[in-house]
Design a protein around this motif. Structure first.
Motif, short mmCIF file in Angstrom:
data_model
loop_
_atom_site.label_atom_id
_atom_site.label_comp_id
_atom_site.label_asym_id
_atom_site.label_seq_id
_atom_site.Cartn_x
_atom_site.Cartn_y
_atom_site.Cartn_z
N ARG A 115 -27.19 -5.40 -25.68
CA ARG A 115 -26.48 -5.20 -24.53
C ARG A 115 -24.94 -5.08 -24.94
O ARG A 115 -24.45 -5.58 -25.93
N LEU A 116 -24.39 -3.91 -24.38
CA LEU A 116 -22.93 -3.16 -24.84
C LEU A 116 -21.88 -3.65 -23.89
O LEU A 116 -22.12 -3.45 -22.63
N SER A 117 -20.78 -4.03 -24.45
CA SER A 117 -19.51 -4.32 -23.68
C SER A 117 -19.01 -3.03 -23.42
O SER A 117 -19.54 -1.93 -23.84
N ARG A 118 -17.84 -2.92 -22.71
CA ARG A 118 -17.00 -1.65 -22.37
C ARG A 118 -16.46 -1.26 -23.76
O ARG A 118 -16.36 -2.11 -24.68
N PRO A 119 -16.56 0.12 -24.04
CA PRO A 119 -16.06 0.54 -25.20
C PRO A 119 -14.51 0.33 -25.38
O PRO A 119 -13.66 -0.11 -24.18
N TYR A 120 -13.98 -0.12 -26.61
CA TYR A 120 -12.68 -0.58 -26.80
C TYR A 120 -11.69 0.28 -27.76
O TYR A 120 -10.66 0.12 -28.13
N GLN A 121 -12.68 1.14 -28.57
CA GLN A 121 -11.97 1.88 -29.52
C GLN A 121 -12.85 3.14 -29.80
O GLN A 121 -13.85 3.31 -29.65
N LYS A 122 -11.99 4.46 -29.93
CA LYS A 122 -12.56 5.57 -30.32
C LYS A 122 -12.34 5.72 -31.95
O LYS A 122 -11.54 5.62 -32.64
N SER A 123 -13.89 5.95 -32.37
CA SER A 123 -13.82 6.00 -34.01
C SER A 123 -14.52 7.06 -34.42
O SER A 123 -14.51 7.80 -33.63
N GLY A 124 -14.67 7.26 -35.62
CA GLY A 124 -15.39 8.35 -36.28
C GLY A 124 -15.15 8.77 -37.63
O GLY A 124 -14.73 7.97 -38.46
N VAL A 125 -15.14 9.90 -37.61
CA VAL A 125 -14.83 10.69 -39.25
C VAL A 125 -13.47 11.59 -39.03
O VAL A 125 -13.02 12.10 -37.77
N ALA A 126 -12.50 11.30 -39.78
CA ALA A 126 -11.14 12.11 -39.73
C ALA A 126 -10.82 12.92 -41.23
O ALA A 126 -11.71 12.73 -41.96
N LEU A 127 -10.15 13.97 -41.06
CA LEU A 127 -9.59 14.40 -42.34
C LEU A 127 -8.62 13.72 -43.05
O LEU A 127 -7.58 13.33 -42.36
N GLY A 128 -8.60 13.34 -44.17
CA GLY A 128 -7.27 12.97 -44.81
C GLY A 128 -6.93 13.97 -45.71
O GLY A 128 -7.47 14.69 -46.66
N LEU A 129 -5.59 14.58 -45.24
CA LEU A 129 -5.16 15.67 -46.11
C LEU A 129 -4.11 15.48 -47.32
O LEU A 129 -3.24 14.31 -47.16
N GLY A 130 -4.23 16.23 -48.11
CA GLY A 130 -3.04 15.90 -49.36
C GLY A 130 -1.66 16.05 -48.90
O GLY A 130 -1.50 16.55 -47.92
N ARG A 131 -0.98 15.69 -49.75
CA ARG A 131 0.68 15.96 -49.61
C ARG A 131 1.14 17.17 -49.15
O ARG A 131 2.08 17.40 -48.38
N ASP A 132 0.47 17.88 -49.74
CA ASP A 132 1.12 19.52 -49.47
C ASP A 132 0.43 20.36 -48.61
O ASP A 132 0.63 21.51 -48.49
N ALA A 133 -0.89 19.63 -48.14
CA ALA A 133 -1.48 20.20 -46.88
C ALA A 133 -0.68 20.79 -45.91
O ALA A 133 0.18 20.17 -45.04
N GLU A 134 -1.28 22.04 -45.17
CA GLU A 134 -0.31 22.37 -43.94
C GLU A 134 -0.97 21.70 -42.90
O GLU A 134 -1.97 21.06 -42.86
#
Length: 266
Positions: A115-134
């Motif tokens: 059984r699931l509670s109400r959702p409490y967070q939006k999660s997933g995959v993201a981009l980690g960009l380098g220091r000089d990335a646009e």
């Protein structure tokens, strides 16, 4: 860099965050508890991985956001929290825990076993960009030659490849992130929470996180508390606690301790 960097595997082959929802649940689970049984026994238990920061750990000074949220839920129910340490390769029914945090908020995924509670967070995959990335807002804005590291056979790699983006497959997420830091990759497609925690621990890296896959449903999802063999009364009680934590900012503060943005579900 240490290959034991805690970026656990996720659904679709790309890194199912270290959620207990990723643990194997057989059709015939051992008995968990209803609200009346939780109150009678004066305890509620949750499954967690003892070595999976920022999600969970057995370190008193850094227990992880899953443990801290679990403790707050137990306190709201008026009972202590018992933690059942479990590894992804072990079945949840072996330890017979009541709660599994960060369960994907989709009843079909759990086939009636949670059984699931109400959702409490939006999660997933993201981009980690380098220091000089646009700066970009969506992965579709990546330009030719801006190579993104992905895990081998990951869904993120499939999405980026299908969109005509340059990718480089890796077997170890630690190696992937290290190459972004060194400037050998433009960025990395990894778990949002894991990358956020890495940036918190390594501010000198210059990495920044972009929620660049919000337009891709398979790479962004909401999470709930999964309750095993529960009843609606326990779900309702947990929802009341989560509602209070959402209203008073408790969830936001817990996530912030681990460098993770609290992205409230719509």
């Amino acid at each position: 860099m240490n290959r034991s960097m805690n970026m656990p595997r996720m659904r679709g082959g790309f890194a199912l965050a270290c959620t207990c929802a990723a643990l194997s649940l057989p059709a015939q689970d051992a008995d968990a508890r209803t609200l009346a049984e939780v109150k009678s026994l004066s305890a509620i238990s949750m499954c967690a991985n003892r070595d999976a920061l920022p999600y969970a750990s057995n370190k008193p000074d850094a227990p992880g956001f899953q443990i801290e949220i679990g403790r707050a839920i137990a306190e709201g129910l008026g009972v202590p929290l018992n933690i059942e340490w479990i590894l992804p390769r072990r079945r949840a029914n072996v330890v017979n825990c009541d709660m599994m945090l960060d369960s994907v908020n989709d009843p079909e995924v759990h086939e009636g076993r949670l059984r699931l509670s109400r959702p409490y967070q939006k999660s997933g995959v993201a981009l980690g960009l380098g220091r000089d990335a646009e700066p970009i807002g969506d992965f579709k804005e990546l330009k030719k030659g801006q190579k993104i590291g992905v895990m081998v056979s990951s869904y993120a790699g499939m999405v980026l490849g299908k969109a005509g983006k340059s990718i480089s497959p890796y077997a170890f997420q630690a190696d992937l992130v290290e190459d972004v830091v060194k400037g050998e990759l433009y960025g990395a497609a990894v778990s949002t929470a894991a990358m956020s925690y890495y940036i918190l621990q390594h501010p000198e890296s210059g990495l920044r996180l972009v929620n660049a896959f919000d337009s891709e449903p398979q790479l962004t999802w909401e999470v709930s508390v999964g309750l095993r063999k529960s009843d609606q009364a326990l779900v309702d009680a947990v929802n009341e606690v989560l509602d209070r934590m959402l209203a008073d900012g408790s969830l936001t503060r817990i996530y912030a301790k681990y460098g993770v943005e609290h992205r409230r579900p719509q």
